[in-house]
Write an enzyme that holds these catalytic residues in place. Structure first.
Site, PDB file in Angstrom:
ATOM      1  N   ASP A 215       0.826  -1.208   0.000  1.00 41.35           N
ATOM      2  CA  ASP A 215       0.000   0.000   0.000  1.00 41.35           C
ATOM      3  C   ASP A 215       0.863   1.262   0.000  1.00 41.35           C
ATOM      4  O   ASP A 215       1.880   1.337   0.682  1.00 41.35           O
ATOM      5  CB  ASP A 215      -0.853  -0.044   1.280  1.00 41.35           C
ATOM      6  CG  ASP A 215      -1.794   1.124   1.389  1.00 41.35           C
ATOM      7  OD1 ASP A 215      -2.677   1.242   0.540  1.00 41.35           O
ATOM      8  OD2 ASP A 215      -1.638   1.938   2.323  1.00 41.35           O
TER       9      ASP A 215
ATOM     10  N   GLU B  76       0.949  -0.377  -5.128  1.00 41.87           N
ATOM     11  CA  GLU B  76      -0.181   0.542  -5.158  1.00 41.87           C
ATOM     12  C   GLU B  76       0.429   1.940  -5.161  1.00 41.87           C
ATOM     13  O   GLU B  76       0.755   2.504  -4.127  1.00 41.87           O
ATOM     14  CB  GLU B  76      -1.099   0.336  -3.945  1.00 41.87           C
ATOM     15  CG  GLU B  76      -2.445   1.032  -4.108  1.00 41.87           C
ATOM     16  CD  GLU B  76      -2.579   2.327  -3.304  1.00 41.87           C
ATOM     17  OE1 GLU B  76      -3.517   3.094  -3.578  1.00 41.87           O
ATOM     18  OE2 GLU B  76      -1.762   2.578  -2.401  1.00 41.87           O
TER      19      GLU B  76
HETATM   20  C1  GLC Z   1      -4.055   3.462  -0.079  1.00 42.27           C
HETATM   21  C2  GLC Z   1      -5.403   2.825   0.144  1.00 42.27           C
HETATM   22  C3  GLC Z   1      -6.357   3.857   0.668  1.00 42.27           C
HETATM   23  C4  GLC Z   1      -5.811   4.425   1.960  1.00 42.27           C
HETATM   24  C5  GLC Z   1      -4.379   4.942   1.774  1.00 42.27           C
HETATM   25  C6  GLC Z   1      -3.717   5.210   3.092  1.00 42.27           C
HETATM   26  O1  GLC Z   1      -4.072   4.410  -1.060  1.00 42.27           O
HETATM   27  O2  GLC Z   1      -5.862   2.254  -1.047  1.00 42.27           O
HETATM   28  O3  GLC Z   1      -7.633   3.312   0.867  1.00 42.27           O
HETATM   29  O4  GLC Z   1      -6.622   5.468   2.422  1.00 42.27           O
HETATM   30  O5  GLC Z   1      -3.564   3.991   1.123  1.00 42.27           O
HETATM   31  O6  GLC Z   1      -3.390   4.007   3.720  1.00 42.27           O
END
Ligand code: GLC
Length: 663
Positions: A284, A326
């Site tokens: 993430d 991500e």
């Molecule tokens: C990523 C997740 C999102 C979250 C962010 C902070 O982008 O997909 O849902 O708010 O990280 O952890």
């Protein structure tokens, strides 16, 4: 690579390993460690070589990898070895993913295990189980504010349930994807609790400051992620009497990777979950891993070094496990998460294709493919042994972060066009698109949008009006978008509920823990009684579900849809139609040309365009992707010949074709 300095250090480390590790059979571990050690040592010393305790930290790093290996199950090891042999396994067209919240899709993990039949019915064989680790109630950011990285949230189950799920998935050939929130912890994680109590070692796990001098310098160049609810990037902590960096919510404390202990602790967590039977780890918010004054604190070179090191270490212990990056960042930056200056992926093997996602939404709003084509042209090419995750919707908002130059090339003014998109999807022009604004930033004028796929493409409004024509149109838009992500090249990731046409869920407005975050509008609980309608011809659910089922089944049989850099954009004259060819590396005859009409009206594409371009350009892999002028065409999706008129192929509103040349 053999290099004397790192090799002699490795020898010393192996002599110093804890006796319980030395007693194990570490055959495979040693070969992989030998192969990766030069890279691991170089990266670790670039990041931490200046420290007095470097040698001790290096020993801890190797011990962490070794302990992870000792804990690896024979079944996981067997998979590691199979995947080493068949190392391009995940580039195949046979993978189709779904992302879901355990308690949105099912009641809990045990119930999720019972729903394997649904995945099989649709053809899903990769499931991203959204974060399920312990988070404080009311301060969880949908699971992304973890207070214990080794414990599952009691409301969805425990580790035994998770192991049962992973076994159930494995037995049914379904890959299990799990999040690792690398960038931050909850402010109730034990490290944060200790930091609050004044423990200096744990204060160093985060970015904390006695006064505003450094935070103010950082703020000069850092954007705000949640400007409406959490403006700024630092939060004052009363207990600690210090400012702490909190890029996301004020309760999410950013980890400080300039400390090797943080890296080693997070590697240990990565390996822990790899050993619970997870096939793919979604890392993430990776763009945020390194912070530097004077920068946006995103996409820093050292963030890439952290990821390379994580990959190299994970390859030693659990080489079969893949990483998804991500990183929802500018297109030129995204591809770097496969690995800079590399040939095969050396950071994350898979990356979210957020650019394609946003471009598809542009196509829906403008009904033309001008920006979509510009954006696809500028998509950086991916490395070998790397692939995209293509999606239409996910649990997050939609941001329109295209390149300004692409927007201009499509004939629009960048900020006016972005404003148009937000207005369009929030029903400013007509109320067919039912999106909600997310995080409008008054200072910059930026805004993002939320909403379920079905509500954004007009299904909610059409059903309300009981308008059969508009309902059909909304369904066709849903299928069109999936027709692209299933054929584009990469792993398609279908979002929870989208195969059933699930609408916006406004109940979050009554929940004090959620009402400020409009992303909850598209994180619904599936109503399984209603989902039964998918078996009832004539219902919306049936129309969407059976069409998706068919598309997925066909994708899996179509080798040209595997991802080997075998896509070519075909510049047809009609602006409303997106067209690309997918060639089959082995058998040119199996190439497929995809046509997708983003307009509500019928459109025609000249067959001669497709022939000419295909013949002249060819593809790097395999034969000519276009058609011979006198060929017979079949649409793989319907099994019928495409409609033709006056030397052209005709598409009705929002129709797509997957065309193959016969004979
Ligand atoms: C990523 C997740 C999102 C979250 C962010 C902070 O982008 O997909 O849902 O708010 O990280 O952890």
């Amino acid at each position: 690579m053999y290099e004397q300095i790192s090799h002699s250090l490795l020898n010393a480390i192996l002599d110093d390993l804890k006796p319980e590790i030395r007693r194990q059979d570490l055959r495979h571990f040693y070969t992989r460690l030998g192969a990766n050690f030069f890279a691991i040592h170089s990266l670790f010393s670039t990041l931490y070589g200046h420290r007095d305790d470097f040698a001790d930290q290096m020993l801890k790093l190797v011990e962490t990898m070794a302990m992870g290996y000792v804990d690896r199950s024979p079944e996981s090891e067997r998979l590691d070895i199979n995947r080493e042999t068949d190392h391009n396994w995940f580039l195949s067209q046979r993978w189709v993913g779904m992302a879901l919240y355990t308690n949105g899709f099912a009641d809990d993990l045990a119930d999720l295990s019972q729903k394997v039949g649904y995945f099989q019915e649709l053809g899903i064989n990769m499931v991203h189980v959204m974060p399920i680790l312990e988070c404080p109630v009311g301060k969880s950011d949908g699971g992304y504010a973890v207070s214990n990285f080794r414990r599952i949230d009691g409301r969805v189950g425990d580790l035994a349930d998770f192991q049962a799920l992973s076994e159930q998935f494995r037995a049914n050939g379904i890959l299990l994807v799990l999040d690792i929130v690398l960038n931050h912890t909850s402010d109730e994680h034990v490290w944060a609790l200790m930091a609050k109590q004044g423990d200096l070692e744990h204060q160093e796990y985060y970015y904390t400051f006695a006064d505003r001098r450094i935070p103010d310098l950082f703020e000069q160049s850092m954007p705000e992620i949640f400007p409406e609810t959490d403006p700024g990037n630092f939060t004052w902590n009363e207990e600690m009497q210090r400012w702490v960096m909190t890029v996301f919510h004020d309760y999410q404390w950013d980890l400080n990777y300039s400390h090797p202990a943080v890296f080693i602790a997070m590697l240990d967590i990565v390996l822990f979950w790899a050993n619970q039977g997870v096939d793919v780890l979604r890392l993430d918010a990776v763009a945020f891993l390194w912070k530097k004054i004077g920068s946006s604190c995103q996409n820093e070179h050292k963030a890439h070094l952290i990821l390379q090191l994580l990959k190299d270490c994970c390859q030693v212990t659990a080489p079969g496990v893949l990483f998804i990056a991500e990183a929802i960042v500018a297109p030129v930056e995204v591809a770097k998460y496969f690995g800079e200056d590399a040939i095969v992926a050396k950071e994350c093997e898979i990356a979210y294709n957020a650019t394609l996602m946003a471009l598809l939404w542009d196509g829906i709003a403008t009904k033309n493919t001008r920006l979509l084509r510009e954006g696809i042209k500028s998509l950086p090419s991916k490395l070998d042994r790397a692939t995209w995750l293509n999606y239409v919707r996910c649990h997050d908002d939609i941001g329109f972060g295209f390149d300004d130059s692409d927007i201009r090339a499509a004939g629009y003014d960048p900020s006016a066009h972005r404003r148009f998109l937000v207005d369009y999807f929030t029903g400013h022009y007509d109320d067919s698109a039912r999106g909600l604004v997310f995080m409008r930033n008054e200072a910059t004028g930026d805004a993002r949008i939320c909403g379920s796929l079905a509500s954004l493409v007009g299904l909610e409004a059409a059903l309300e009006r009981q308008d059969a024509r508009l309902t059909r149109q909304a369904i066709d838009r849903i299928l069109l978008l999936h027709g692209v992500i299933l054929s584009f090249g990469g792993i398609p990731l279908i979002y929870n509920g989208d195969a059933l046409g699930v609408l916006n869920d406004y109940s979050f407005r009554d929940d004090p823990d959620k009402h400020e975050d409009s992303r909850w509008v598209h994180r619904p609980k599936i109503n399984w009684q209603q989902a039964e309608q998918r078996k009832q011809p004539g219902t919306v659910e049936f129309e969407i579900f059976t069409a998706m089922q068919r598309m997925i089944a066909i994708r899996k049989q179509t080798s040209a849809f595997a991802d080997f850099n075998n896509r070519e954009l075909l510049p047809v004259a009609n602006d409303h139609v997106l067209c690309y060819a997918r060639s089959d590396g082995q058998q040119g005859a199996n190439s497929v040309v995809v046509l997708a009409n983003f307009d509500a009206s019928p459109q025609q594409v000249e067959l001669s365009d497709l022939c000419r371009h295909g013949m002249q350009q060819g593809l790097s892999h395999g034969a000519n992707p276009g058609f011979n002028s006198h060929c017979t065409l079949t649409d793989l999706y319907t099994g019928a010949a495409p409609t033709q008129f006056d030397g052209g192929i005709v598409l009705s509103g929002y129709q797509f074709y997957w065309l193959r040349q016969q004979g």
